[in-house]
Design a protein around this motif. Structure first.
Motif, mmCIF file in Angstrom:
data_model
loop_
_atom_site.group_PDB
_atom_site.id
_atom_site.type_symbol
_atom_site.label_atom_id
_atom_site.label_comp_id
_atom_site.label_asym_id
_atom_site.label_seq_id
_atom_site.Cartn_x
_atom_site.Cartn_y
_atom_site.Cartn_z
ATOM 1 N N GLY A 7 1.636 13.403 22.745
ATOM 2 C CA GLY A 7 2.778 13.975 22.403
ATOM 3 C C GLY A 7 3.839 12.977 21.671
ATOM 4 O O GLY A 7 4.971 13.349 21.192
ATOM 5 N N GLN A 8 3.440 11.756 21.570
ATOM 6 C CA GLN A 8 4.484 10.691 20.976
ATOM 7 C C GLN A 8 4.635 11.089 19.292
ATOM 8 O O GLN A 8 3.724 11.692 18.834
ATOM 9 C CB GLN A 8 3.953 9.272 20.960
ATOM 10 N N THR A 9 6.086 11.020 19.102
ATOM 11 C CA THR A 9 6.387 11.094 17.624
ATOM 12 C C THR A 9 6.950 9.951 17.037
ATOM 13 O O THR A 9 7.108 8.876 17.880
ATOM 14 C CB THR A 9 7.523 12.305 17.689
ATOM 15 N N GLY A 10 7.137 9.950 15.719
ATOM 16 C CA GLY A 10 7.710 8.710 15.203
ATOM 17 C C GLY A 10 6.609 7.634 14.992
ATOM 18 O O GLY A 10 6.954 6.557 14.805
ATOM 19 N N VAL A 11 5.394 7.559 15.112
ATOM 20 C CA VAL A 11 4.390 6.625 15.287
ATOM 21 C C VAL A 11 4.434 6.022 13.736
ATOM 22 O O VAL A 11 3.996 7.028 12.764
ATOM 23 C CB VAL A 11 3.105 6.991 15.650
ATOM 24 N N SER A 12 4.457 4.672 13.530
ATOM 25 C CA SER A 12 4.427 4.364 12.303
ATOM 26 C C SER A 12 3.010 4.660 11.631
ATOM 27 O O SER A 12 2.020 4.553 12.370
ATOM 28 C CB SER A 12 4.642 2.845 12.079
ATOM 29 N N PRO A 13 2.908 5.365 10.190
ATOM 30 C CA PRO A 13 1.538 5.499 9.861
ATOM 31 C C PRO A 13 0.630 4.349 9.529
ATOM 32 O O PRO A 13 -0.677 4.661 9.282
ATOM 33 C CB PRO A 13 1.993 6.431 8.449
ATOM 34 N N SER A 14 1.105 3.157 9.593
ATOM 35 C CA SER A 14 0.463 1.971 9.060
ATOM 36 C C SER A 14 0.779 1.016 9.918
ATOM 37 O O SER A 14 1.666 0.789 10.637
ATOM 38 C CB SER A 14 0.566 1.768 7.684
ATOM 39 N N TRP A 15 -0.324 -0.303 9.901
ATOM 40 C CA TRP A 15 0.130 -1.438 10.470
ATOM 41 C C TRP A 15 -0.471 -2.542 9.519
ATOM 42 O O TRP A 15 -1.497 -2.592 9.025
ATOM 43 C CB TRP A 15 -0.773 -1.480 12.080
ATOM 44 N N MET A 16 0.220 -3.669 9.414
ATOM 45 C CA MET A 16 -0.037 -4.742 8.307
ATOM 46 C C MET A 16 -1.182 -5.756 8.940
ATOM 47 O O MET A 16 -1.523 -6.499 8.323
ATOM 48 C CB MET A 16 1.181 -5.587 8.070
ATOM 49 N N GLY A 17 -1.354 -5.615 10.196
ATOM 50 C CA GLY A 17 -2.419 -6.531 10.786
ATOM 51 C C GLY A 17 -1.918 -7.774 11.251
ATOM 52 O O GLY A 17 -2.502 -8.796 11.488
ATOM 53 N N TYR A 18 -0.427 -7.748 11.545
ATOM 54 C CA TYR A 18 0.218 -9.201 11.715
ATOM 55 C C TYR A 18 -0.084 -9.768 13.248
ATOM 56 O O TYR A 18 0.651 -9.121 14.185
ATOM 57 C CB TYR A 18 1.666 -8.992 11.382
ATOM 58 N N GLU A 19 -1.109 -10.294 13.633
ATOM 59 C CA GLU A 19 -1.598 -10.574 14.853
ATOM 60 C C GLU A 19 -2.619 -11.657 14.744
ATOM 61 O O GLU A 19 -3.202 -11.896 13.597
ATOM 62 C CB GLU A 19 -2.134 -9.574 15.572
ATOM 63 N N SER A 20 -2.419 -12.779 15.563
ATOM 64 C CA SER A 20 -3.262 -13.724 15.570
ATOM 65 C C SER A 20 -3.714 -14.003 16.910
ATOM 66 O O SER A 20 -2.969 -14.335 18.019
ATOM 67 C CB SER A 20 -2.845 -14.968 15.145
ATOM 68 N N PRO A 21 -5.038 -13.828 17.281
ATOM 69 C CA PRO A 21 -6.188 -13.688 16.339
ATOM 70 C C PRO A 21 -5.931 -12.214 15.902
ATOM 71 O O PRO A 21 -5.526 -11.265 16.695
ATOM 72 C CB PRO A 21 -7.631 -13.775 17.113
ATOM 73 N N GLN A 22 -6.363 -12.085 14.658
ATOM 74 C CA GLN A 22 -6.127 -10.728 13.790
ATOM 75 C C GLN A 22 -7.487 -9.738 14.252
ATOM 76 O O GLN A 22 -8.686 -10.189 14.406
ATOM 77 C CB GLN A 22 -6.342 -10.797 12.368
ATOM 78 N N PRO A 23 -7.074 -8.484 14.542
ATOM 79 C CA PRO A 23 -8.275 -7.681 15.081
ATOM 80 C C PRO A 23 -9.150 -7.428 13.876
ATOM 81 O O PRO A 23 -8.876 -7.648 12.605
ATOM 82 C CB PRO A 23 -7.466 -6.408 15.362
ATOM 83 N N PRO A 24 -10.501 -7.268 14.105
ATOM 84 C CA PRO A 24 -11.413 -7.096 12.996
ATOM 85 C C PRO A 24 -11.348 -5.845 12.045
ATOM 86 O O PRO A 24 -10.890 -4.789 12.490
ATOM 87 C CB PRO A 24 -12.756 -7.186 13.867
ATOM 88 N N LEU A 25 -11.983 -6.081 11.179
ATOM 89 C CA LEU A 25 -12.152 -4.661 10.241
ATOM 90 C C LEU A 25 -13.448 -4.835 9.461
ATOM 91 O O LEU A 25 -14.004 -6.356 9.379
ATOM 92 C CB LEU A 25 -11.034 -4.698 8.862
ATOM 93 N N ASP A 26 -14.204 -3.643 9.479
ATOM 94 C CA ASP A 26 -15.638 -3.777 8.796
ATOM 95 C C ASP A 26 -15.424 -4.443 7.426
ATOM 96 O O ASP A 26 -14.448 -4.510 6.809
ATOM 97 C CB ASP A 26 -16.073 -2.436 8.848
ATOM 98 N N LYS A 27 -16.751 -5.049 6.956
ATOM 99 C CA LYS A 27 -16.866 -5.610 5.840
ATOM 100 C C LYS A 27 -16.094 -4.511 4.564
ATOM 101 O O LYS A 27 -16.514 -3.424 4.560
ATOM 102 C CB LYS A 27 -18.093 -6.024 5.439
ATOM 103 N N GLY A 28 -15.477 -5.064 3.562
ATOM 104 C CA GLY A 28 -14.772 -4.402 2.530
ATOM 105 C C GLY A 28 -13.533 -3.982 2.951
ATOM 106 O O GLY A 28 -12.738 -3.323 2.046
#
Length: 442
Positions: free
Chosen positions: A326-347
């Protein structure tokens, strides 16, 4: 058993562009530039004092290396709106190229090769002009919405009095009240702020600012202190610092940010994957917060430190989801600003969709068999999945996570469904959240 976590969060205000070309208005503006991987200054037709961040790679046999460092003596000539070169710190070689698309935007590439040859990584960076040299620093707008979906408007139980010590500063009171406001929404036990942990966090924030130049010129983690820098030293790691000030319980996590604001720091931590963990974990018991205004990094305006203790008493029966149902106002995106940065699949590259987590209370084993993110039309959204079995940072012990490869649509409803076994039973968890206004596009 002590549970120790040392992630580092970098909150960086960045506007991004995709075009590359010659700069307008006679060239790039002189002053400080801030980016997702590269921070630097422009002076007299040169790029000077570059700093790289969130650059790391994994090789075979568990090899890990990172190319995060400021290079105070490095500089590159700007020729026809472009620059390039390499720097060679002890940890490896970083090769940079860049071009100014306008007087206030720049993009480029990086390649990092570990000194022992165990791994390499390459990618793109983007940066924006932040401020001129003669402009006073009045603070950094992180551009984050309240991650709790405007918690002041939620019908939640207000944190009771007495959850902070008499010695707490206004900033420390704000920090614990805001954390407990979030935990109230989630039905989690309130966390008590105690004087000993406040002192440890405050001392470390002050230590980091005091020894800024030493940190920038070394490979020491901001979470650690060095006996070679004795002024203000209270312990190498945060459990040592907590014990130094008289804490005798079980040390948990430490998180850091660099904005000098308790609510802004908590909002930033809650947007991430690894730094969110202590806030949504029912085993989190006590905390302390410290803050120093200043700014060790070119883009920072202070240092925030929050330390936690843990308890073996778990009173929550069901897993905790964030964003919550039920949460509202959730940001649609995240820039990945974290160290260590969470993984993303290749590409895949950041920005991604918002980080979605499900945290299991207690020590009962769980196993996820399927996971799905659906839009308002029931269409499945491709996403990254991270759990304890494939987390490269090894921080996820009782949490699973997913985040869409691409930013979500603004002002839209999404449904999360996770199926699996828990406590020897087949289970399904389904919840919904609504995104808020889309962040600016560049």
């Amino acid at each position: 058993m002590r549970r120790v976590l040392f992630p580092l969060l970098l909150l960086v205000p960045v506007l991004l562009v995709a075009a590359v070309g010659c700069s307008d208005s006679g060239g790039p503006l002189e002053g400080y530039w801030v980016g997702d991987r590269l921070t630097f200054q422009v002076r007299d037709g040169r790029v000077i004092e570059p700093g790289t961040s969130k650059i790391s790679c994994n090789g075979e046999d568990g090899c890990f290396a990172e190319g995060n460092r400021f290079f105070e003596d490095a500089s590159f000539d700007i020729v026809d709106g472009a620059f390039g070169g390499s720097v060679e710190p002890p940890l490896g070689t970083v090769v940079l190229t860049g071009a100014f698309s306008t007087s206030t935007y720049a993009v480029g590439t990086y390649k990092f090769e570990a000194a022992d040859g165990c791994c390499t990584v390459s990618g793109t960076w983007r940066a924006e002009f932040f401020k001129p040299y003669d402009e006073p620093d009045t603070g950094v707008d992180t551009g984050h919405e309240d991650v709790t979906g405007q918690p002041d408007d939620q019908e939640t139980e207000p944190p009771p009095d007495g959850l902070y010590p008499p010695s707490a500063t206004p900033e420390q009171i704000t920090a614990v009240n805001y954390v407990n406001q979030i935990r109230s929404v989630l039905g989690l036990p309130f966390i008590t702020e105690i004087e000993e942990i406040n002192k440890a966090a405050q001392a470390h924030a002050a230590y980091f600012e005091l020894h800024c130049s030493e940190y920038l010129n070394s490979q020491l983690s901001p979470h650690q202190e060095s006996q070679a820098w004795p002024e203000g030293f209270t312990g190498v790691n945060h459990p040592d610092r907590m014990a130094h000030f008289g804490f005798s319980g079980y040390a948990g996590w430490e998180v850091m940010a660099f904005i000098g604001d308790p609510k802004g720091a908590v909002d930033g931590w809650m947007e991430t994957l690894y730094h969110r963990l202590p806030f949504v974990n029912p085993a989190t018991f006590e905390l302390g917060y410290g803050m120093v205004k200043g700014g060790c990094y070119q883009w920072s305006t202070g240092t925030d430190v929050m330390d936690f203790s843990t308890t073996g008493k778990i009173t929550v029966e069901e897993p905790i989801a964030w964003p919550y149902d039920g949460q509202t106002g959730v940001s649609p995106s995240w820039m990945g600003y974290e160290s260590p940065q969470p993984p993303l699949d290749k590409g895949q590259t950041y920005p991604s969709g918002p980080v979605i987590t499900l945290t299991f209370p207690g020590s009962s084993p769980f196993k996820v068999s399927s996971h799905e993110l659906l839009d308002s039309q029931g269409k499945s959204i491709p996403h990254q999945w991270v759990d304890p079995s494939n987390d490269p940072a090894k921080f996820l012990q009782d949490t699973v996570s997913l985040y869409a490869y691409d930013p979500l649509q603004a002002n839209s409803l999404y449904t999360v469904t996770i199926k699996g076994t828990w406590k020897s039973e087949d289970r399904e968890w389904t919840w919904k959240f609504t995104t808020g206004t889309a962040p600016p596009t560049w």
